[in-house]
Motif scaffolding. Structure first.
Motif, short mmCIF file in Angstrom:
data_model
loop_
_atom_site.label_atom_id
_atom_site.label_comp_id
_atom_site.label_asym_id
_atom_site.label_seq_id
_atom_site.Cartn_x
_atom_site.Cartn_y
_atom_site.Cartn_z
N GLY A 48 0.79 -1.22 0.00
CA GLY A 48 0.00 0.00 0.00
C GLY A 48 0.83 1.27 0.00
N VAL A 49 1.83 1.32 0.87
CA VAL A 49 2.61 2.55 1.03
C VAL A 49 3.60 2.75 -0.11
CG1 VAL A 49 4.26 3.76 2.50
CG2 VAL A 49 2.32 2.55 3.53
N PHE A 50 4.25 1.68 -0.54
CA PHE A 50 5.33 1.83 -1.53
C PHE A 50 4.87 1.64 -2.97
CE2 PHE A 50 7.47 0.53 2.42
CZ PHE A 50 8.35 1.60 2.56
N ILE A 51 3.67 1.11 -3.18
CA ILE A 51 3.20 0.90 -4.56
C ILE A 51 1.91 1.67 -4.82
CG2 ILE A 51 2.44 -0.81 -6.23
CD1 ILE A 51 4.22 -2.86 -4.88
N LEU A 52 0.88 1.40 -4.02
CA LEU A 52 -0.43 1.99 -4.29
C LEU A 52 -0.47 3.49 -4.00
CD1 LEU A 52 -2.81 -0.78 -2.88
CD2 LEU A 52 -2.08 -0.41 -5.23
N LEU A 53 0.15 3.91 -2.90
CA LEU A 53 0.10 5.33 -2.54
C LEU A 53 0.74 6.23 -3.59
CD1 LEU A 53 -0.92 7.24 -0.37
CD2 LEU A 53 1.28 6.98 0.82
N PRO A 54 1.92 5.89 -4.13
CA PRO A 54 2.48 6.74 -5.20
C PRO A 54 1.59 6.78 -6.45
CG PRO A 54 4.18 5.35 -4.25
CD PRO A 54 2.89 4.88 -3.68
N VAL A 55 0.92 5.66 -6.75
CA VAL A 55 0.01 5.65 -7.89
C VAL A 55 -1.15 6.61 -7.66
CG1 VAL A 55 -1.59 4.23 -9.24
CG2 VAL A 55 0.64 3.31 -8.59
N ASN A 56 -1.70 6.58 -6.45
CA ASN A 56 -2.82 7.48 -6.13
C ASN A 56 -2.39 8.94 -6.21
OD1 ASN A 56 -4.31 5.17 -5.64
ND2 ASN A 56 -4.16 5.31 -3.42
N CYS A 57 -1.20 9.22 -5.70
CA CYS A 57 -0.72 10.61 -5.69
C CYS A 57 -0.43 11.13 -7.09
CB CYS A 57 0.54 10.73 -4.84
SG CYS A 57 0.26 10.41 -3.08
N SER A 58 -0.12 10.23 -8.03
CA SER A 58 0.22 10.66 -9.39
C SER A 58 -1.01 10.95 -10.24
CB SER A 58 1.07 9.58 -10.09
OG SER A 58 0.32 8.38 -10.21
N GLY A 59 -2.20 10.59 -9.72
CA GLY A 59 -3.42 10.85 -10.47
C GLY A 59 -3.82 12.31 -10.42
N THR A 60 -4.73 12.68 -11.33
CA THR A 60 -5.21 14.07 -11.40
C THR A 60 -6.73 14.13 -11.48
OG1 THR A 60 -4.96 14.05 -13.81
CG2 THR A 60 -3.09 14.87 -12.51
N GLU A 61 -7.40 13.06 -11.06
CA GLU A 61 -8.87 13.03 -11.14
C GLU A 61 -9.48 14.11 -10.28
OE1 GLU A 61 -12.60 11.41 -12.40
OE2 GLU A 61 -10.56 11.13 -13.12
#
Length: 644
Positions: free
Chosen positions: A105-118
């Motif tokens: 969650g912290v090292f994979i999913l969280l960076p993906v969420n932060c890179s979004g612009t929805e």
């Protein structure tokens, strides 16, 4: 909720945790507070009060940590029973799950969420002013290929949790339970407590008190004998014979004779021992109605709490507070810390109420009452804290969702991510601070101070408490549900959960050593509750995943998630067939083996002789005087407890 509000809540609760731990490390070393922090050691004679002053007592220390860490499972089993082992296994299970989930969650999913612009891009220069929603899956663009990472993580965590359920917990507990059931049918742990030592205090009471107590006891016995109860404990010379009779129907009318396995002598709950089938059925019906009414009434504080998390709603309710709420720190306190604190205070009254309702439900053992109360508190918490919160506490809204199950995944996908910030604050307040206060023992400390003002207590008068499993197990499992449900939605919650489970692991191990001693045992029957809630949490996560991938225009991922709940439920059904029967009845193979061993055991004749007097109604027990000086005011209670 803004990041600043969450950080304010984290700061306040972290300070409280440190304060509680520091005060505990100091007060624990003060002889005058031994009955609060080490009552078990005092009663067992493993610790003595020291009157000589020592400057070291006033200095905070961490000496209790290594002792708690080194406690082995075998030592815990022998001293605190199988329920304590199950309790700690639940915590270690959650630690394993969220350690694995935290890495993903912290090292994979969280960076993906932060890179979004929805929603909008994160302003890292002014991080405090960002909404926590930008760290969730809601910020990932619709149709983005990055969502396949979330899809893969749902499969990964499901497989990992099912693996743990089968191999580091259920299977081992199954073997442990088999071993425990092969032992003689005696108490599986050493009992300690106020009335362990029988002392003849007849000379201290006088003839008048003796006559009054004897007359009252005789009247109580006559009332008990006058009842035509048709109820009794029946003992057998073989375990296999007892098990055979237990599973047979005793009469043509199945409601005429009811057979149940006898609880331990100190576990018998006498008020419903002679209750009829109809009496128990009516009691259960009334309890169900009472639980439903309590659930509905509890929606009132939930609605109030939800209003506090929304500043605009709060300004509508209380327009005179508008000028105060414009102050940044005040608004952060009100939206970040106050809602979860209020909800936690209301929740304090739920476990005692559920325990009372379970006690009038018709059970004949304290352990069954506690297990039933645990189930009630758990599902009350899941419904009122999770579902009522995410659906804004509207009764009509919740009923409409139940009546329209096809739209449940879609509605969950919309409302669950929006409440991530509230549940993070709830974990910090209800988890961190409550667990630290368990170490500090605020209520027992206050009671001790009040008692010292009236009379000086001795070590012989100290009563060792038992841990309220019906209060603590639901809390742990609810946090487990939050972690599983929000694992791929808002992985930022995972570090807060890990801190909570680490605190719970070390603090409760310390409490089992110094404070709590078992009064009765369910023989590990809390574990099926743990297993069922974990399965429910997985299915809930799958339902949310179906809805969120549909909402994000990734229909293929939504379709591929559908086999997961089916496979999870099939796995659950296999576990029910494989492991659950051992929690309900004794295997004939084990019983016959133990019966054959008993044929050559010289102690069994003495054991059979004791059975004649072991199970006796307290009203029919002979009078024995206790060492409790307060029994002048309550002689019947002290006598009954001594006899037990």
């Amino acid at each position: 909720m803004l990041v600043s509000a969450i950080l304010t809540s984290v700061g306040i609760n972290s300070a409280l945790c440190v304060l509680f731990v520091v005060l505990y490390s100091i007060l624990k070393k003060q002889p005058s507070y031994y009955e609060v922090y080490i009552p078990r050691l005092l009663v067992e004679g493993n610790s003595k009060r020291r009157s000589r002053f020592n400057l070291e007592r006033l200095i905070p220390s961490t000496g209790w940590l290594p002792k708690a860490w080194k406690l082995s499972e075998e030592e815990m089993l022998s001293s605190s029973g199988l329920d304590a082992v199950v309790y700690m296994r639940t915590i270690t299970f959650c630690l394993k799950v969220f350690s694995f989930a935290g890495i993903i969650g912290v090292f994979i999913l969280l960076p993906v969420n932060c890179s979004g612009t929805e929603l909008h891009q994160i302003d890292f220069e002014d991080l405090y002013s960002n909404s926590l929603d930008v760290f969730t899956i809601s910020n990932v663009n619709r149709g983005s290929k990055w969502l396949w990472i979330h899809f893969s993580s749902v499969y990964a965590i499901t497989i990992f949790i099912c693996y743990l359920l089968y191999h580091n917990d259920a299977k081992q507990l199954y073997r442990r339970l088999l071993h425990l059931q092969s032992e003689p049918s005696e108490q599986k742990y050493k009992q300690v407590g106020l009335f362990e030592k029988k002392v003849d205090r007849l000379d201290h009471y006088g003839k008048r008190l003796e006559d009054l107590e004897q007359n009252a006891r005789l009247e109580q016995s006559e009332v008990s004998l006058a009842k035509d109860t048709h109820a009794a404990f029946v003992s057998f010379k073989t375990r296999y014979g007892a098990s055979t009779v237990f599973h047979q129907q005793q009469s043509t009318n199945p409601t005429h004779w009811l057979t149940e396995e006898a609880p331990q002598p100190n576990d018998v709950f006498w008020p419903f021992f002679s209750s009829s089938f109809m009496g128990r059925w009516i009691s259960k019906l009334l309890v169900v109605v009472a639980c439903i009414l309590l659930t509905i009434l509890f929606l009132i504080p939930v609605v109030v709490v939800q209003g506090l998390t929304n500043l605009s709603q709060l300004e509508v309710w209380f327009p005179f507070l508008k000028s105060i709420l414009t102050i940044a720190f005040v608004s952060q306190i009100v939206t970040g810390y106050l809602p979860s604190l209020i909800l936690q205070l209301f929740l304090k009254i739920v476990p005692p109420i559920m325990e009372f309702l379970s006690s009038i439900q018709g059970y004949i053992s304290h352990s069954e009452i506690e297990r039933s109360a645990c189930n009630k508190v758990l599902w009350f918490t899941v419904w009122n804290i999770f579902f009522a919160t995410v659906f804004s506490g509207s009764v009509l809204n919740q009923i409409s969702i139940v009546l329209d199950p096809k739209n449940i995944p879609a509605k969950l996908a919309v409302v669950v991510p929006a409440q991530a910030s509230f549940f993070i604050a709830y974990v910090v307040t209800s988890g961190w601070t409550s667990t630290s206060s368990e170490l500090f023992r605020i209520i027992p400390l206050i009671c001790s101070l009040m008692t010292k003002c009236c009379a000086e207590s001795t070590d012989d008068e100290i009563e060792v408490p038992s841990i309220p499993y019906h209060r603590d197990i639901p809390r742990i499992l609810f946090f487990g549900l939050l972690g599983i449900a929000y694992f791929f939605l808002a992985p930022v919650i995972l570090p807060f959960l890990l801190v909570y489970f680490c605190l719970a692991y070390i603090i409760f191990r310390n409490q089992f050593i110094n404070v709590y001693a078992p009064k009765h045992e369910t023989a590990g029957k809390f574990w099926p509750i743990v297993h069922n809630l974990v399965i429910f949490s997985l299915v809930l996560m799958h339902a949310i995943a179906v809805g969120i991938f549909s909402l994000k225009k990734l229909s293929l991922a939504s379709t591929l998630v559908l086999p997961l709940p089916v496979l999870t439920l099939l796995f659950n059904e296999y576990c029910r067939k494989r492991f659950l029967p051992i929690f309900k009845s004794y295997p004939a193979e084990i019983l016959i083996k133990k019966d054959r061993e008993d044929q050559n055991d010289a102690l069994m004749s003495e054991f059979f002789d004791k059975l004649a007097t072991t199970y006796q109604d307290p009203a029919l027990m002979p009078i024995q005087y206790s060492a409790d000086s307060d029994s002048l005011n309550r002689p019947l209670i002290s006598s009954a407890e001594t006899a037990m």
